[in-house]
Design a protein around this motif. Sequence first.
Motif, short mmCIF file in Angstrom:
data_model
loop_
_atom_site.label_atom_id
_atom_site.label_comp_id
_atom_site.label_asym_id
_atom_site.label_seq_id
_atom_site.Cartn_x
_atom_site.Cartn_y
_atom_site.Cartn_z
N LEU A 134 0.82 -1.21 0.00
CA LEU A 134 0.00 0.00 0.00
C LEU A 134 0.86 1.26 0.00
CD1 LEU A 134 -2.75 -1.20 2.48
CD2 LEU A 134 -3.10 -0.65 0.06
N ILE B 215 -7.38 -2.52 -4.02
CA ILE B 215 -7.08 -1.23 -4.64
C ILE B 215 -8.32 -0.69 -5.35
CG2 ILE B 215 -5.75 -0.10 -6.47
CD1 ILE B 215 -4.21 -0.47 -3.86
N LEU C 135 -1.73 5.34 -9.04
CA LEU C 135 -1.36 4.16 -8.27
C LEU C 135 -0.61 3.19 -9.16
CD1 LEU C 135 -4.70 3.48 -6.37
CD2 LEU C 135 -2.67 4.59 -5.47
N ALA C 136 0.40 2.56 -8.59
CA ALA C 136 1.14 1.51 -9.29
C ALA C 136 0.69 0.19 -8.73
CB ALA C 136 2.64 1.70 -9.08
N VAL C 137 -0.38 -0.38 -9.27
CA VAL C 137 -0.99 -1.58 -8.72
C VAL C 137 -0.10 -2.79 -8.95
CG1 VAL C 137 -2.98 -3.10 -8.83
CG2 VAL C 137 -3.31 -0.64 -9.05
N HIS C 138 0.10 -3.53 -7.86
CA HIS C 138 0.88 -4.77 -7.90
C HIS C 138 -0.08 -5.93 -8.09
CE1 HIS C 138 4.35 -2.58 -6.37
NE2 HIS C 138 3.47 -1.93 -5.61
N GLU D 225 3.87 1.51 -1.26
CA GLU D 225 4.44 1.62 -2.60
C GLU D 225 3.43 2.22 -3.57
OE1 GLU D 225 5.79 -2.33 -3.55
OE2 GLU D 225 7.55 -2.15 -2.25
N ASP D 226 2.14 2.05 -3.26
CA ASP D 226 1.08 2.61 -4.10
C ASP D 226 0.63 3.98 -3.63
OD1 ASP D 226 0.95 0.65 -6.05
OD2 ASP D 226 -0.40 -0.61 -4.88
N TYR E 147 -5.30 -8.39 -3.88
CA TYR E 147 -4.79 -7.03 -3.74
C TYR E 147 -5.38 -6.08 -4.79
CZ TYR E 147 -1.70 -3.10 -2.99
OH TYR E 147 -1.21 -1.84 -2.73
#
Length: 137
Positions: free
Chosen positions: A29, A118, A133-136, A31-32, A114
């Motif tokens: 989270l 998001i 956001l950079a979604v993983h 990281e996002d 995850y």
Amino acid sequence: MSAPLPLGPARILLVDGDFRTSQRLATLLEEDGFSVEVVCDGASALALLAADPLPNILITELHVPLTDGATIALFARSRNPDLQIIVLTRHANQPLPPAFGSKSPVVLSKPLDYARLIEVLVVQSPAIRSAPLAVHG
């Protein structure tokens, strides 16, 4: 009644009895672009929720040490009725306790998807809709 701070990244309070798992989720989270505070028991969660500033989002398990997710959510909503609440549970078909009241939280099952988390955060939280956001996966 207190309100969350309007500026900066969305602040999440993550309440989960499994410290290692919650730390991993917090890292993703963060990281996002979220600001995440992790606590592993209900007493710590209630202490944080009693102080300002309040988080924008509460993510809690139903069953945590020293209280339960419904009690945490009820107290959080007493301080901010519009607080976004997400409940994590291994028992997604279990009915929510009446303590959640008429404004039901979003319930996500474990193991956690995850990308779905998001999606819920972005769709239901106006404060973060415009943040990239950079979604993983």
